[in-house]
Design a protein around this motif. Structure first.
Motif, PDB file in Angstrom:
ATOM      1  N   GLU A 113      34.905  53.232  55.365  1.00  0.00           N
ATOM      2  CA  GLU A 113      35.070  54.546  54.733  1.00  0.00           C
ATOM      3  C   GLU A 113      34.784  54.435  53.242  1.00  0.00           C
ATOM      4  O   GLU A 113      35.075  53.427  52.613  1.00  0.00           O
ATOM      5  CB  GLU A 113      36.476  55.116  55.007  1.00  0.00           C
ATOM      6  CG  GLU A 113      37.635  54.231  54.598  1.00  0.00           C
ATOM      7  CD  GLU A 113      38.092  54.427  53.165  1.00  0.00           C
ATOM      8  OE1 GLU A 113      37.505  55.265  52.462  1.00  0.00           O
ATOM      9  OE2 GLU A 113      39.022  53.722  52.753  1.00  0.00           O
ATOM     10  N   PHE A 114      34.191  55.506  52.696  1.00  0.00           N
ATOM     11  CA  PHE A 114      33.803  55.511  51.294  1.00  0.00           C
ATOM     12  C   PHE A 114      34.689  56.425  50.452  1.00  0.00           C
ATOM     13  O   PHE A 114      34.453  56.575  49.250  1.00  0.00           O
ATOM     14  CB  PHE A 114      32.332  55.929  51.164  1.00  0.00           C
ATOM     15  CG  PHE A 114      31.380  54.820  51.501  1.00  0.00           C
ATOM     16  CD1 PHE A 114      30.649  54.197  50.509  1.00  0.00           C
ATOM     17  CD2 PHE A 114      31.229  54.380  52.803  1.00  0.00           C
ATOM     18  CE1 PHE A 114      29.778  53.162  50.809  1.00  0.00           C
ATOM     19  CE2 PHE A 114      30.359  53.361  53.116  1.00  0.00           C
ATOM     20  CZ  PHE A 114      29.628  52.746  52.119  1.00  0.00           C
ATOM     21  N   GLN A 151      26.915  53.343  61.331  1.00  0.00           N
ATOM     22  CA  GLN A 151      26.027  53.184  60.184  1.00  0.00           C
ATOM     23  C   GLN A 151      26.375  54.244  59.154  1.00  0.00           C
ATOM     24  O   GLN A 151      26.730  55.377  59.489  1.00  0.00           O
ATOM     25  CB  GLN A 151      24.564  53.363  60.612  1.00  0.00           C
ATOM     26  CG  GLN A 151      23.573  53.337  59.458  1.00  0.00           C
ATOM     27  CD  GLN A 151      22.221  53.922  59.830  1.00  0.00           C
ATOM     28  OE1 GLN A 151      22.090  54.598  60.852  1.00  0.00           O
ATOM     29  NE2 GLN A 151      21.218  53.690  59.001  1.00  0.00           N
ATOM     30  N   VAL A 152      26.267  53.869  57.871  1.00  0.00           N
ATOM     31  CA  VAL A 152      26.287  54.850  56.795  1.00  0.00           C
ATOM     32  C   VAL A 152      24.872  54.900  56.239  1.00  0.00           C
ATOM     33  O   VAL A 152      24.326  53.875  55.823  1.00  0.00           O
ATOM     34  CB  VAL A 152      27.289  54.469  55.690  1.00  0.00           C
ATOM     35  CG1 VAL A 152      27.316  55.549  54.611  1.00  0.00           C
ATOM     36  CG2 VAL A 152      28.680  54.285  56.276  1.00  0.00           C
ATOM     37  N   HIS A 193      37.984  65.035  57.737  1.00  0.00           N
ATOM     38  CA  HIS A 193      36.815  65.542  58.463  1.00  0.00           C
ATOM     39  C   HIS A 193      35.904  66.244  57.460  1.00  0.00           C
ATOM     40  O   HIS A 193      36.282  67.254  56.868  1.00  0.00           O
ATOM     41  CB  HIS A 193      37.225  66.523  59.560  1.00  0.00           C
ATOM     42  CG  HIS A 193      38.004  65.899  60.675  1.00  0.00           C
ATOM     43  ND1 HIS A 193      37.417  65.342  61.785  1.00  0.00           N
ATOM     44  CD2 HIS A 193      39.344  65.736  60.829  1.00  0.00           C
ATOM     45  CE1 HIS A 193      38.350  64.864  62.589  1.00  0.00           C
ATOM     46  NE2 HIS A 193      39.533  65.093  62.030  1.00  0.00           N
ATOM     47  N   GLU A 194      34.719  65.695  57.240  1.00  0.00           N
ATOM     48  CA  GLU A 194      33.754  66.298  56.319  1.00  0.00           C
ATOM     49  C   GLU A 194      32.368  66.303  56.951  1.00  0.00           C
ATOM     50  O   GLU A 194      31.380  65.874  56.349  1.00  0.00           O
ATOM     51  CB  GLU A 194      33.739  65.554  54.979  1.00  0.00           C
ATOM     52  CG  GLU A 194      35.044  65.652  54.204  1.00  0.00           C
ATOM     53  CD  GLU A 194      34.909  65.188  52.761  1.00  0.00           C
ATOM     54  OE1 GLU A 194      33.855  65.448  52.140  1.00  0.00           O
ATOM     55  OE2 GLU A 194      35.854  64.570  52.257  1.00  0.00           O
ATOM     56  N   ASN A 195      32.305  66.765  58.202  1.00  0.00           N
ATOM     57  CA  ASN A 195      31.022  66.888  58.914  1.00  0.00           C
ATOM     58  C   ASN A 195      30.241  65.570  58.955  1.00  0.00           C
ATOM     59  O   ASN A 195      29.020  65.539  58.806  1.00  0.00           O
ATOM     60  CB  ASN A 195      30.158  67.990  58.273  1.00  0.00           C
ATOM     61  CG  ASN A 195      30.805  69.351  58.365  1.00  0.00           C
ATOM     62  OD1 ASN A 195      31.333  69.721  59.410  1.00  0.00           O
ATOM     63  ND2 ASN A 195      30.801  70.084  57.270  1.00  0.00           N
ATOM     64  N   ASN A 196      30.989  64.482  59.142  1.00  0.00           N
ATOM     65  CA  ASN A 196      30.402  63.135  59.237  1.00  0.00           C
ATOM     66  C   ASN A 196      29.730  62.682  57.947  1.00  0.00           C
ATOM     67  O   ASN A 196      28.940  61.733  57.964  1.00  0.00           O
ATOM     68  CB  ASN A 196      29.402  63.023  60.395  1.00  0.00           C
ATOM     69  CG  ASN A 196      30.093  63.085  61.748  1.00  0.00           C
ATOM     70  OD1 ASN A 196      31.319  63.064  61.840  1.00  0.00           O
ATOM     71  ND2 ASN A 196      29.311  63.159  62.792  1.00  0.00           N
ATOM     72  N   LYS A 197      30.043  63.325  56.831  1.00  0.00           N
ATOM     73  CA  LYS A 197      29.490  62.903  55.543  1.00  0.00           C
ATOM     74  C   LYS A 197      30.290  61.711  55.009  1.00  0.00           C
ATOM     75  O   LYS A 197      31.251  61.244  55.614  1.00  0.00           O
ATOM     76  CB  LYS A 197      29.491  64.059  54.544  1.00  0.00           C
ATOM     77  CG  LYS A 197      28.623  65.239  54.971  1.00  0.00           C
ATOM     78  CD  LYS A 197      27.144  64.869  55.063  1.00  0.00           C
ATOM     79  CE  LYS A 197      26.290  66.092  55.359  1.00  0.00           C
ATOM     80  NZ  LYS A 197      24.846  65.777  55.490  1.00  0.00           N
ATOM     81  N   VAL A 198      29.920  61.264  53.823  1.00  0.00           N
ATOM     82  CA  VAL A 198      30.311  59.947  53.359  1.00  0.00           C
ATOM     83  C   VAL A 198      31.829  59.762  53.214  1.00  0.00           C
ATOM     84  O   VAL A 198      32.328  58.641  53.375  1.00  0.00           O
ATOM     85  CB  VAL A 198      29.578  59.617  52.030  1.00  0.00           C
ATOM     86  CG1 VAL A 198      30.044  60.514  50.899  1.00  0.00           C
ATOM     87  CG2 VAL A 198      29.700  58.152  51.687  1.00  0.00           C
ATOM     88  N   HIS A 199      32.599  60.818  52.942  1.00  0.00           N
ATOM     89  CA  HIS A 199      34.051  60.671  52.814  1.00  0.00           C
ATOM     90  C   HIS A 199      34.805  61.058  54.079  1.00  0.00           C
ATOM     91  O   HIS A 199      36.037  61.105  54.073  1.00  0.00           O
ATOM     92  CB  HIS A 199      34.572  61.474  51.614  1.00  0.00           C
ATOM     93  CG  HIS A 199      34.336  60.796  50.306  1.00  0.00           C
ATOM     94  ND1 HIS A 199      34.900  61.210  49.122  1.00  0.00           N
ATOM     95  CD2 HIS A 199      33.589  59.703  49.983  1.00  0.00           C
ATOM     96  CE1 HIS A 199      34.508  60.421  48.134  1.00  0.00           C
ATOM     97  NE2 HIS A 199      33.702  59.517  48.637  1.00  0.00           N
ATOM     98  N   ASP A 200      34.100  61.334  55.139  1.00  0.00           N
ATOM     99  CA  ASP A 200      34.723  61.538  56.452  1.00  0.00           C
ATOM    100  C   ASP A 200      35.288  60.200  56.922  1.00  0.00           C
ATOM    101  O   ASP A 200      34.728  59.136  56.636  1.00  0.00           O
ATOM    102  CB  ASP A 200      33.659  62.033  57.442  1.00  0.00           C
ATOM    103  CG  ASP A 200      34.244  62.698  58.677  1.00  0.00           C
ATOM    104  OD1 ASP A 200      35.180  62.127  59.261  1.00  0.00           O
ATOM    105  OD2 ASP A 200      33.743  63.779  59.062  1.00  0.00           O
TER     106      ASP A 200
END
Length: 411
Positions: free
Chosen positions: A215-216, A249-250, A372-379
């Motif tokens: 996680e980022f 993967q990110v 939950h952020e639509n699978n974006k970097v801070h999800d």
């Protein structure tokens, strides 16, 4: 307003998949079960082939399932893994972390793996080749051919890494990766070479280290990441891509190194990635491929207990590097990811702090995986996706591992 004890222990009004019972990180019985059901049945990276450059070179490997292994290159250049146990009396065969069997040892001749206890000897293909005074003591009841070493499944793949699996009957490596490393196959096209190795022992669970890598949201911890990544276009568009088997993967982005005082903009790239690109893949249950042009870092987690983990860090460049290119990769790797780099000590501190705080679950009744952020970097989907696979293999719900709430596991 602060909460009293009853309020603190109350279960959050969240989905089962959005919270974790801390006992999955600290319970001794769960850890032993993980060794049997997960770690002994997974493909794990023991080392890189460049660490065994010549025939008869070896490394020992502390397998997370609790096994001691020898990784050795035989005289025909094939790489093998064996249990580091003499079949005679169960003694450790090799004590050194790395070396070569090319020369004679105090206990035996050259090109032999010789047990120092009674001088039983084995070749690098695992065959027993000598038992001193065999016929006098064993007559014909014991034959050399019956006492070969126990070979462990091994594949050299995906950039020349040496993968091992204790399960003789499990699926092949490719079939367990779910395409996760295919996503960065373009970055693993040229022969690699390890130029940096160090290890850290952290008072924390191996899954905590995976959580940190997957996680980022914790980029707020890293001033370097905020200045070179978070504040620039492309950062918030990075996405998590989930693969079968618990891998993720990110997606990559351009970093702005020259935004950090003392950095200059990179010009040296990486195969398949231009200069300044950053790509990452987490492989279940504890391997991270992390490429930040112009260098690559590989993390492998080796749990020593439920609340102690040894993490191996390898920095890699290309075998084809010129001396000037290698010097650039080493410098850039070590200033960010070395033991005194700008990022790695901070990550280790995060896991160390969790290990201290979560050791008593009454003081931290739940851990949240609820972003939950639509699978974006801070999800936090990377952590949730990992635990779906964990639950599948363990037969336990991460938020209710002892079935105290009678909740069904939820993906």
């Amino acid at each position: 307003m602060a909460r009293n004890g009853t309020q603190w222990l109350a279960r959050p009004d969240l989905e089962s998949s959005e919270m974790v019972d801390p006992r999955i990180y600290t319970d001794e019985g769960i850890f032993k079960e993980e060794q049997e059901k997960i770690l002994d049945k997974s493909w794990l990276v023991a080392c890189h082939e460049s660490e065994l450059p010549e025939p008869y070179d070896f490394r020992t490997y502390q397998h997370p399932g609790g096994h001691n292994l020898i990784i050795v290159r035989d005289e025909d250049n094939a790489v093998h893994a064996y249990l580091n146990i003499c079949p005679h009396r169960g003694n450790l065969l090799v004590y050194e972390p790395a070396g070569s069997f090319r020369e004679a040892s105090p206990s035996g001749g050259p090109r032999r793996i010789t047990c120092l206890f009674h001088a039983w000897a084995f070749d690098t293909k695992g065959n027993c080749v000598d038992m001193p005074r065999r016929k006098e003591g064993y007559q014909e009841r014991v034959q050399l051919s019956d006492y070969a070493l126990r070979e462990v499944r091994l594949e050299v793949a995906y950039g020349g890494f040496v993968w091992v699996n204790m399960d003789d009957n499990g699926p092949a490596l490719k079939d367990t990766l779910g395409g996760s490393l295919d996503a960065i196959a373009h970055t693993l096209t040229e022969p690699l070479e390890v130029f940096h190795y160090h290890r850290s022992i952290v008072e924390g669970n191996f899954k905590m280290w995976h959580d940190t890598n997957s996680e980022f949201y914790h980029d707020y911890m890293h001033y370097h990441n905020r200045i070179t990544g978070m504040m620039h276009p492309g950062y918030w568009e990075r996405e998590y891509v989930a693969f079968d088997g618990g891998h993720a993967q990110v997606t990559d982005m351009d970093l702005k190194y020259d935004s950090y005082k003392g950095h200059e903009q990179r010009t040296l790239g990486w195969p398949g990635l231009g200069a300044n690109r950053w790509a990452l893949v987490d492989v279940f249950p504890g391997i991270t491929f992390n490429i930040r042009s112009p260098a690559m870092r590989l993390d492998t987690a080796i749990p020593l207990g439920p609340n102690k983990v040894l993490i191996e860090f390898r920095g890699l460049g290309l075998k084809s590097d010129t001396p000037e290119e290698r010097a650039i990769r080493i410098r850039d790797h070590n200033t960010i990811w070395g033991p005194f780099g700008r990022n790695l000590p901070e990550d280790l501190l995060g896991t160390h702090g969790q290990g201290i705080a979560l050791n008593d679950r009454t003081e931290a009744p739940t851990v949240l995986h609820a972003r939950h952020e639509n699978n974006k970097v801070h999800d936090e989907v990377g952590m949730r996706h990992f635990l779906v696979e964990w639950a599948k293999r363990m037969g336990r719900n991460p938020s209710d591992p002892f079935n105290e709430r009678k909740l069904a596991p939820k993906a």
